[in-house]
Design a protein around this motif. Sequence first.
Motif, PDB file in Angstrom:
ATOM      1  N   MET A 113       0.808  -1.220   0.000  1.00 60.47           N
ATOM      2  CA  MET A 113       0.000   0.000   0.000  1.00 60.47           C
ATOM      3  C   MET A 113       0.845   1.275   0.000  1.00 60.47           C
ATOM      4  O   MET A 113       0.298   2.372  -0.049  1.00 60.47           O
ATOM      5  CB  MET A 113      -0.928   0.012   1.228  1.00 60.47           C
ATOM      6  CG  MET A 113      -1.817  -1.207   1.347  1.00 60.47           C
ATOM      7  SD  MET A 113      -2.993  -1.366  -0.029  1.00 60.47           S
ATOM      8  CE  MET A 113      -4.052   0.037   0.298  1.00 60.47           C
ATOM      9  N   SER A 114       2.158   1.117   0.064  1.00 62.43           N
ATOM     10  CA  SER A 114       3.028   2.289   0.035  1.00 62.43           C
ATOM     11  C   SER A 114       4.197   2.015  -0.906  1.00 62.43           C
ATOM     12  O   SER A 114       4.279   0.951  -1.520  1.00 62.43           O
ATOM     13  CB  SER A 114       3.539   2.620   1.443  1.00 62.43           C
ATOM     14  OG  SER A 114       4.469   1.642   1.879  1.00 62.43           O
ATOM     15  N   ARG A 115       5.117   2.963  -0.979  1.00 58.42           N
ATOM     16  CA  ARG A 115       6.275   2.813  -1.858  1.00 58.42           C
ATOM     17  C   ARG A 115       7.478   2.273  -1.109  1.00 58.42           C
ATOM     18  O   ARG A 115       8.588   2.265  -1.635  1.00 58.42           O
ATOM     19  CB  ARG A 115       6.604   4.170  -2.495  1.00 58.42           C
ATOM     20  CG  ARG A 115       5.445   4.763  -3.298  1.00 58.42           C
ATOM     21  CD  ARG A 115       5.810   6.088  -3.936  1.00 58.42           C
ATOM     22  NE  ARG A 115       6.826   5.915  -4.964  1.00 58.42           N
ATOM     23  CZ  ARG A 115       7.303   6.905  -5.717  1.00 58.42           C
ATOM     24  NH1 ARG A 115       6.849   8.148  -5.521  1.00 58.42           N
ATOM     25  NH2 ARG A 115       8.231   6.684  -6.618  1.00 58.42           N
ATOM     26  N   LEU A 116       7.274   1.821   0.107  1.00 53.41           N
ATOM     27  CA  LEU A 116       8.371   1.264   0.895  1.00 53.41           C
ATOM     28  C   LEU A 116       8.800  -0.091   0.343  1.00 53.41           C
ATOM     29  O   LEU A 116       7.959  -0.890  -0.082  1.00 53.41           O
ATOM     30  CB  LEU A 116       7.961   1.099   2.362  1.00 53.41           C
ATOM     31  CG  LEU A 116       7.802   2.372   3.193  1.00 53.41           C
ATOM     32  CD1 LEU A 116       7.291   2.025   4.588  1.00 53.41           C
ATOM     33  CD2 LEU A 116       9.132   3.108   3.292  1.00 53.41           C
ATOM     34  N   LYS A 117      10.108  -0.340   0.360  1.00 51.30           N
ATOM     35  CA  LYS A 117      10.628  -1.646  -0.012  1.00 51.30           C
ATOM     36  C   LYS A 117      10.470  -2.611   1.159  1.00 51.30           C
ATOM     37  O   LYS A 117      10.225  -2.202   2.301  1.00 51.30           O
ATOM     38  CB  LYS A 117      12.093  -1.544  -0.420  1.00 51.30           C
ATOM     39  CG  LYS A 117      12.341  -0.632  -1.617  1.00 51.30           C
ATOM     40  CD  LYS A 117      11.674  -1.154  -2.870  1.00 51.30           C
ATOM     41  CE  LYS A 117      11.993  -0.269  -4.070  1.00 51.30           C
ATOM     42  NZ  LYS A 117      11.336  -0.753  -5.307  1.00 51.30           N
ATOM     43  N   THR A 118      10.636  -3.896   0.862  1.00 56.49           N
ATOM     44  CA  THR A 118      10.424  -4.916   1.889  1.00 56.49           C
ATOM     45  C   THR A 118      11.375  -4.743   3.065  1.00 56.49           C
ATOM     46  O   THR A 118      10.959  -4.880   4.233  1.00 56.49           O
ATOM     47  CB  THR A 118      10.619  -6.317   1.277  1.00 56.49           C
ATOM     48  OG1 THR A 118       9.683  -6.491   0.210  1.00 56.49           O
ATOM     49  CG2 THR A 118      10.373  -7.395   2.319  1.00 56.49           C
ATOM     50  N   ASP A 119      12.651  -4.435   2.795  1.00 57.38           N
ATOM     51  CA  ASP A 119      13.598  -4.316   3.896  1.00 57.38           C
ATOM     52  C   ASP A 119      13.245  -3.158   4.823  1.00 57.38           C
ATOM     53  O   ASP A 119      13.374  -3.269   6.052  1.00 57.38           O
ATOM     54  CB  ASP A 119      15.024  -4.171   3.359  1.00 57.38           C
ATOM     55  CG  ASP A 119      15.183  -2.992   2.408  1.00 57.38           C
ATOM     56  OD1 ASP A 119      14.145  -2.445   1.971  1.00 57.38           O
ATOM     57  OD2 ASP A 119      16.332  -2.618   2.111  1.00 57.38           O
ATOM     58  N   ALA A 120      12.751  -2.048   4.252  1.00 56.67           N
ATOM     59  CA  ALA A 120      12.350  -0.912   5.073  1.00 56.67           C
ATOM     60  C   ALA A 120      11.132  -1.258   5.934  1.00 56.67           C
ATOM     61  O   ALA A 120      11.066  -0.911   7.120  1.00 56.67           O
ATOM     62  CB  ALA A 120      12.052   0.300   4.197  1.00 56.67           C
ATOM     63  N   ALA A 121      10.155  -1.945   5.335  1.00 64.25           N
ATOM     64  CA  ALA A 121       8.956  -2.344   6.080  1.00 64.25           C
ATOM     65  C   ALA A 121       9.316  -3.312   7.208  1.00 64.25           C
ATOM     66  O   ALA A 121       8.784  -3.207   8.327  1.00 64.25           O
ATOM     67  CB  ALA A 121       7.948  -2.990   5.133  1.00 64.25           C
ATOM     68  N   LEU A 122      10.208  -4.255   6.924  1.00 67.56           N
ATOM     69  CA  LEU A 122      10.637  -5.180   7.960  1.00 67.56           C
ATOM     70  C   LEU A 122      11.347  -4.454   9.099  1.00 67.56           C
ATOM     71  O   LEU A 122      11.139  -4.757  10.281  1.00 67.56           O
ATOM     72  CB  LEU A 122      11.566  -6.245   7.364  1.00 67.56           C
ATOM     73  CG  LEU A 122      10.914  -7.278   6.443  1.00 67.56           C
ATOM     74  CD1 LEU A 122      11.980  -8.114   5.744  1.00 67.56           C
ATOM     75  CD2 LEU A 122       9.980  -8.185   7.231  1.00 67.56           C
ATOM     76  N   GLY A 123      12.193  -3.479   8.751  1.00 65.92           N
ATOM     77  CA  GLY A 123      12.898  -2.716   9.772  1.00 65.92           C
ATOM     78  C   GLY A 123      11.947  -1.928  10.652  1.00 65.92           C
ATOM     79  O   GLY A 123      12.126  -1.855  11.884  1.00 65.92           O
ATOM     80  N   ILE A 124      10.926  -1.337  10.053  1.00 61.76           N
ATOM     81  CA  ILE A 124       9.942  -0.571  10.823  1.00 61.76           C
ATOM     82  C   ILE A 124       9.185  -1.489  11.779  1.00 61.76           C
ATOM     83  O   ILE A 124       9.035  -1.187  12.974  1.00 61.76           O
ATOM     84  CB  ILE A 124       8.971   0.148   9.876  1.00 61.76           C
ATOM     85  CG1 ILE A 124       9.695   1.252   9.108  1.00 61.76           C
ATOM     86  CG2 ILE A 124       7.785   0.723  10.645  1.00 61.76           C
ATOM     87  CD1 ILE A 124       8.865   1.883   8.014  1.00 61.76           C
ATOM     88  N   ALA A 125       8.696  -2.618  11.258  1.00 61.95           N
ATOM     89  CA  ALA A 125       7.934  -3.545  12.098  1.00 61.95           C
ATOM     90  C   ALA A 125       8.794  -4.090  13.231  1.00 61.95           C
ATOM     91  O   ALA A 125       8.335  -4.233  14.371  1.00 61.95           O
ATOM     92  CB  ALA A 125       7.396  -4.691  11.243  1.00 61.95           C
ATOM     93  N   LEU A 126      10.066  -4.391  12.932  1.00 61.34           N
ATOM     94  CA  LEU A 126      10.972  -4.935  13.954  1.00 61.34           C
ATOM     95  C   LEU A 126      11.182  -3.938  15.079  1.00 61.34           C
ATOM     96  O   LEU A 126      11.009  -4.263  16.268  1.00 61.34           O
ATOM     97  CB  LEU A 126      12.300  -5.302  13.296  1.00 61.34           C
ATOM     98  CG  LEU A 126      13.373  -5.985  14.145  1.00 61.34           C
ATOM     99  CD1 LEU A 126      14.299  -6.805  13.247  1.00 61.34           C
ATOM    100  CD2 LEU A 126      14.224  -4.997  14.937  1.00 61.34           C
ATOM    101  N   SER A 127      11.566  -2.718  14.734  1.00 60.73           N
ATOM    102  CA  SER A 127      11.924  -1.742  15.763  1.00 60.73           C
ATOM    103  C   SER A 127      10.720  -1.321  16.593  1.00 60.73           C
ATOM    104  O   SER A 127      10.804  -1.230  17.823  1.00 60.73           O
ATOM    105  CB  SER A 127      12.578  -0.520  15.110  1.00 60.73           C
ATOM    106  OG  SER A 127      11.725   0.033  14.126  1.00 60.73           O
ATOM    107  N   VAL A 128       9.590  -1.069  15.938  1.00 58.84           N
ATOM    108  CA  VAL A 128       8.406  -0.619  16.667  1.00 58.84           C
ATOM    109  C   VAL A 128       7.885  -1.705  17.604  1.00 58.84           C
ATOM    110  O   VAL A 128       7.591  -1.455  18.782  1.00 58.84           O
ATOM    111  CB  VAL A 128       7.309  -0.167  15.688  1.00 58.84           C
ATOM    112  CG1 VAL A 128       6.005   0.118  16.437  1.00 58.84           C
ATOM    113  CG2 VAL A 128       7.750   1.065  14.918  1.00 58.84           C
ATOM    114  N   SER A 129       7.766  -2.922  17.092  1.00 51.02           N
ATOM    115  CA  SER A 129       7.223  -4.008  17.919  1.00 51.02           C
ATOM    116  C   SER A 129       8.135  -4.340  19.085  1.00 51.02           C
ATOM    117  O   SER A 129       7.671  -4.597  20.202  1.00 51.02           O
ATOM    118  CB  SER A 129       6.977  -5.252  17.058  1.00 51.02           C
ATOM    119  OG  SER A 129       8.179  -5.667  16.423  1.00 51.02           O
ATOM    120  N   PHE A 130       9.449  -4.335  18.847  1.00 57.63           N
ATOM    121  CA  PHE A 130      10.371  -4.638  19.942  1.00 57.63           C
ATOM    122  C   PHE A 130      10.335  -3.529  20.989  1.00 57.63           C
ATOM    123  O   PHE A 130      10.420  -3.801  22.200  1.00 57.63           O
ATOM    124  CB  PHE A 130      11.785  -4.808  19.401  1.00 57.63           C
ATOM    125  CG  PHE A 130      12.750  -5.381  20.405  1.00 57.63           C
ATOM    126  CD1 PHE A 130      12.567  -6.665  20.899  1.00 57.63           C
ATOM    127  CD2 PHE A 130      13.827  -4.643  20.851  1.00 57.63           C
ATOM    128  CE1 PHE A 130      13.448  -7.204  21.822  1.00 57.63           C
ATOM    129  CE2 PHE A 130      14.721  -5.171  21.776  1.00 57.63           C
ATOM    130  CZ  PHE A 130      14.533  -6.455  22.261  1.00 57.63           C
TER     131      PHE A 130
END
Length: 375
Positions: free
Chosen positions: A87-104
């Motif tokens: 749904m956005s222009r983010l690449k997979t690695d960026a999305a994974l990094g966001i989910a990792l840092s926020v959830s942790f």
Amino acid sequence: MLALLGDYTIQTVAMGAALLGISSGVLGCFAVLRKQSLLGDTLSHAALPGICIGFLVAGSRDIGTILAGALVSGAVAALVVLVLTRMSRLKTDAALGIALSVSFAVGVVLLTYIQGGGNASQGGLDSFLFGQAAAILRSDLWIMGAVTAAALALVTLLWKEFKLVSFDPGFATSLGLPVVALEVTMTIMVALAVVVGLQMVGVVLMTAMIVAPAVAARQWTRSLGAMVVLAALFGIVAGVSGAVISATARGLSTGPLIVLAISVIVLVSLLLAPGRGLVWASLRRRRDRRSLAGRQVLSTLYGLAAEHGNQGYPTELGALDAFHGTPTRGTMQRLERRGLVAPVTHEPETTPHWELTPAGLSEARRIDDASRENS
């Protein structure tokens, strides 16, 4: 060793480690092939808030509730990654990094809140960060076994679909397969593998168990079926080895030892796997360089013989060295062993000279013809 394996606690830990090796090895293959190696890291860190929420819901360290919470939070993080990438222009690695840092970060906040709440049952909850294999009970093995069995059953049932989506999602879409649903399913399965390993190796180290067995297995085979089996086998070996070493060495944690064991397997695979290992690749490059040098020298000898109108024209070794800009004695000796050149005397000169043999002349002519065709 047999007496050691007869110990009840060690048996429990070893069986838990074996289940971890099977689930993470099998499911990690699909994450690696889909180039989502960071997915395991994201889901393992995303499990921490689920662990804390599961504890708050149960009010105690009920393993079933805690693992269910970890699975739900991991699945939510995975869905967030899919939404961000689609749904956005983010690449997979960026999305994974966001989910990792926020959830942790959310998990650490919840863990701090629980530890300051005065609930005596929260003691040892932070062990999920790095694992505490010795705390595993036989009743926990039933849960781990059920999760592993469910994951393996799903892989078996959807084997062809998972295989196609992993290698060519575009073609899978053209066939009408529900690619998004299959990707979500595979991601949730990786979350299942993370859940199985939380008690054993913890949130921080779990990513190694998702990635390492698959990486090691990939070096030994080109078949997905064989890769999955090998990854499961490597996971079992690493898990049981780590558990046994931890039992024999006082004060060493099981989780890090399991990760070190699978790391050794990866290192050996990267170095020695036939066809792909670094050692074999180095030998192949060396052989190719020697073969190229031999062809170049044969072409030089053939060209000089043609220029002088003498098929047996003797060429001085020093002239060959000067022409190629490198010593050619070793190359000439290898060609001599193959019967392609022969040393000759050339009076009145005393320096080494070489000439083409009939076999060498034929080989040099073939090389020259192939070069003309390619040009």
